[in-house]
Design an enzyme around this catalytic site. Structure first.
Site, PDB file in Angstrom:
ATOM      1  N   GLU A 131      -7.777  -0.496   0.821  1.00  0.00           N
ATOM      2  CA  GLU A 131      -8.603  -0.349   2.022  1.00  0.00           C
ATOM      3  C   GLU A 131      -8.249   0.867   2.871  1.00  0.00           C
ATOM      4  O   GLU A 131      -9.141   1.507   3.448  1.00  0.00           O
ATOM      5  CB  GLU A 131      -8.530  -1.620   2.865  1.00  0.00           C
ATOM      6  CG  GLU A 131      -9.339  -2.783   2.308  1.00  0.00           C
ATOM      7  CD  GLU A 131      -8.608  -3.578   1.245  1.00  0.00           C
ATOM      8  OE1 GLU A 131      -9.134  -4.609   0.799  1.00  0.00           O
ATOM      9  OE2 GLU A 131      -7.493  -3.160   0.844  1.00  0.00           O
ATOM     10  N   GLU A 191      -7.260 -10.348  -2.541  1.00  0.00           N
ATOM     11  CA  GLU A 191      -7.078 -11.294  -1.444  1.00  0.00           C
ATOM     12  C   GLU A 191      -7.513 -12.711  -1.831  1.00  0.00           C
ATOM     13  O   GLU A 191      -6.967 -13.698  -1.320  1.00  0.00           O
ATOM     14  CB  GLU A 191      -7.829 -10.796  -0.209  1.00  0.00           C
ATOM     15  CG  GLU A 191      -7.120  -9.610   0.456  1.00  0.00           C
ATOM     16  CD  GLU A 191      -7.911  -8.992   1.582  1.00  0.00           C
ATOM     17  OE1 GLU A 191      -7.363  -8.865   2.690  1.00  0.00           O
ATOM     18  OE2 GLU A 191      -9.083  -8.629   1.356  1.00  0.00           O
TER      19      GLU A 191
END
Length: 709
Positions: free
Chosen positions: A163, A142
């Site tokens: 995730e 990210e």
């Protein structure tokens, strides 16, 4: 002094004083007229310690970026670039830290902290570059997505957004930015399909092909080439094309339709993979769908709320135990493994057999070790077929861009075949993958001992037979070790390493080092029938099959375990493994342990009739038991409800695992958890099989105590 936007997070940082901080080491680099501030993310803990993101790390990064923002505004720098220490950009959030943030308010602060830092990186006033030099997972990827441009090393491995696998969402902008960069279908492959497929990640070349990175460079001069490329971008000499990028805010009907269809397909996959029992994958899709027409700021607010919610769930806490304590810590420090310094070098490998399993093993050894591998079988036709299968699998890797053409040629050249075991004379490690029959394997080992060197290790890939019995007639039984892989070999990360009574430490140490070199996790198991994974699975499948044989409707029996969220139903698993194989192992286990292992007469009837599975597909996409199959079967008159079947299976699992530990097949409950997670796909959100059995009360019902006090 001007207040920092990150002062508000100081209290959060104080709650984790022991965080291993990944520092933001900034330096100015002049690249032929371009002034680039380079941030290197480094925890200064050596090459083997992954860099991670905790509150103190993110605050330091944020304050470094604030300084660079001010310098950019003053005209002192033209760009900012972010890279990492060797082999790592960042390996993601520090789960040890996140686990400590028990209060919802702290979870919210952690989520907002990430956004505050990454939003600053995305809007710094000058172009920003991410040089992805290695592992970039979760928050690490990210960071790169928040930058204006990205390069990636061809040698980089471990790139992804895992995730959903660990009970969270890509909550620092990834769920918003990635689909806009590479398209919704590819983004959900990274965010849903890969995490739910044994937490698969991608390499640098695939990241470039997908459009995650704008440029791909070799590892040797990666930083220098990335800086030169950034200079050319800044100077306008290089333009960046992003053919996969989409903008749903444009209202393009095709993009909106693709978004919806991708979400629908991903939800179907989640249902298949988890039975919708794990909350995180569905939450990823909720945020993905809600973000279709949202602004980045609106999506960020939803991400913060969702992360806060998920961090409070028992599934997240269980996942952290399973992932961090079991897979990461226990997996990297296997109980009972001898000193690695005792291990012998392996410069040539032999594989006895040329069938499907043997071919998978040959490819794995050649690709991961880079050493010659020789396959043998009883005739040339079988040998040729095995080698051809390896070559075809290599070609598939090339087609998927997972392997370069040059690397493919090298792997193919390493794998050869022979009809003579004399070809193993100079091998250091020979593994048999022949028919699962003790007499056959003993004969193979006897033939091998006559031709291999005294130091050569003899390994068996048996799934259930006695390693001790295989070695008992050999002059040097101390050289024999069990080395049990799971199918498919390239995907499943577990190797059960079986120590027979006379296996010596050097042989065992070599097996563990070899497993690591093959990018597998080795777990030491004592020589007992079916070891751990197959023993537990067959006990589970046997209980479901017994309930079916007693008169429980097939739909009820096969779906009773849905609350567990297992990768597939018992009857589907049986057909995938192969009914004859499942029956053979069940018979072996019944012979070893008695009637608690059910051997089904109905299953034998299917085998005798050549039927490969109980279920057959219907025209509408469903499944049924064909009438012709039902005619072969006979049933009792004691049907059970789904709840009764589930409780029966829970109690059977608690009993069997209790016996496995009592017999010292493995050292501790954590080893059973590790085996089942890595070898059977036991769901992470259940926290391992032994905590699950504690949680549902089965451990105390059956054994009188919990596995974890």
């Amino acid at each position: 002094m001007t207040p920092s936007a990150f002062d508000q997070f100081d209290l959060l940082a104080s709650r984790v004083p022991d965080e291993a901080v990944t520092h933001s080491l900034a330096e100015d680099i002049a690249v032929q007229g371009a002034r680039i501030a380079l941030i290197t993310l480094d925890n200064q803990l050596g090459a083997s310690k992954p860099t991670t993101l905790g509150p103190n790390t993110l605050i330091e990064l944020g304050r470094t970026l604030e300084t660079l923002r001010d310098r950019a505004a003053a005209g002192e720098i033209d760009a900012v670039a972010v890279t990492g220490k060797p082999s790592y950009l960042v390996a993601g959030a520090d789960l040890t830290t996140v686990k400590q943030l028990g209060e919802p308010a702290l979870g919210t602060q952690m989520a907002r902290l990430g956004h505050t830092a990454y939003d600053l990186l995305a809007d710094l006033g000058v172009p920003t570059f991410a040089f992805i030099n290695g592992v970039a997972l979760g928050g690490g990827l990210e960071i790169a997505l928040a930058c204006t441009y990205r390069t990636v090393s061809a040698a980089a491995q471990g790139i992804g957004l895992p995730e959903a696998f660990i009970g969270l969402i890509p909550g620092w902008g990834g769920v918003y930015r990635l689909p806009r960069l590479i398209g919704p279908e590819a983004a959900l492959r990274i965010m849903i399909e890969n995490p739910l497929s044994n937490n698969r990640t991608i390499g640098g070349r695939e990241a470039f092909d997908l459009g995650i990175a704008d440029a791909l460079f070799g590892a040797e001069d990666f930083l220098a080439e990335s800086l030169a490329w950034a200079r050319d971008v800044l100077a306008g000499r290089t333009s960046v094309q992003r053919p996969h990028a989409v903008d749903p805010a444009s209202g393009d009907p095709d993009v909106l339709s693709r978004w919806d269809m991708a979400a629908k397909a991903a939800r179907a996959l989640v249902a298949v993979k988890t039975g919708d029992a794990a909350p995180a994958p569905a939450k990823v899709l909720d945020v993905f769908e809600a973000g279709k027409l949202a602004t980045q700021k609106e999506s960020a607010e939803l991400e913060v709320r969702t992360l806060t919610e998920l961090m409070q769930t028992p599934q997240f806490r269980d996942t952290v135990y399973a992932f961090l304590d079991v897979v990461q810590r226990r997996g990297r420090r296997p109980a009972g493994a001898p000193d690695a310094r005792l291990a012998r070098p392996v410069t040539k490998v032999g594989v006895v057999g040329a069938g499907l399993m043997a071919s998978q093993l040959a490819l794995l050894f050649a690709r991961q070790l880079g050493v010659p591998v020789v396959m043998t079988d009883i005739d040339q036709a079988r040998v040729d077929k095995g080698v051809a299968h390896v070559h075809s699998e290599v070609d598939k890797l090339v087609a998927r861009r997972s392997l370069s053409a040059d690397s493919a040629d090298r792997v193919k050249a390493l794998v050869t075949g022979s009809v003579s075991k004399e070809s193993f004379a100079d091998a250091d490690f020979v593994i048999e993958a022949v028919f699962e029959e003790l007499s056959v394997k003993k004969q193979v080992f006897g033939e091998l001992e006559a031709v291999v060197s005294p130091e050569c290790i003899l390994a068996t890939n048996t799934s259930s037979l006695s390693v001790t019995a295989m070695a008992e007639d050999l002059a040097h039984s101390e050289r024999v070790v069990g080395f049990h892989f799971f199918n498919p070999v390239a995907v499943m990360p577990l190797v059960e390493i079986v120590r027979a009574p006379r296996t010596d430490d050097a042989v065992l140490a070599t097996a563990f080092v070899l497993a690591t070199s093959l990018k597998k996790t080795g777990v030491l198991v004592r020589d007992a029938a079916a070891f751990v994974v197959n023993r537990v699975l067959l006990r589970l499948m046997g209980e479901v099959t017994a309930a079916f044989d007693e008169g429980t409707p097939a739909e009820v029996a096969d779906s009773a375990l849905a609350p567990m969220g297992l990768p597939m139903t018992p009857f589907t698993l049986a057909s995938m493994v192969g009914l004859p194989v499942a029956q053979h192992v069940s018979e072996s286990l019944q012979a070893a342990f008695g009637a608690r292992f059910h051997v089904s007469a109905n299953q034998q009837a299917l085998i005798d009739a050549g039927i490969k599975g109980l279920w057959a597909p219907t025209a509408d996409g469903g499944k049924e038991i064909p009438p012709s199959t039902m005619d072969l079967l006979s049933f009792g008159d004691s049907p059970s409800s789904a709840e009764q079947v589930l409780r029966r299976c829970q109690d059977a699992l608690a009993e069997e695992i209790g016996l496995i530990l009592e017999e010292s097949v493995v050292a501790a409950p954590e080893d059973v958890d590790l085996c089942m997670i890595l070898g059977a796909g036991w769901p992470m959100h259940l926290g391992g099989i032994t905590p699950y059995l504690d949680g549902v009360g089965a451990s105390e019902r059956v054994n009188g105590r919990k596995f974890h006090p």
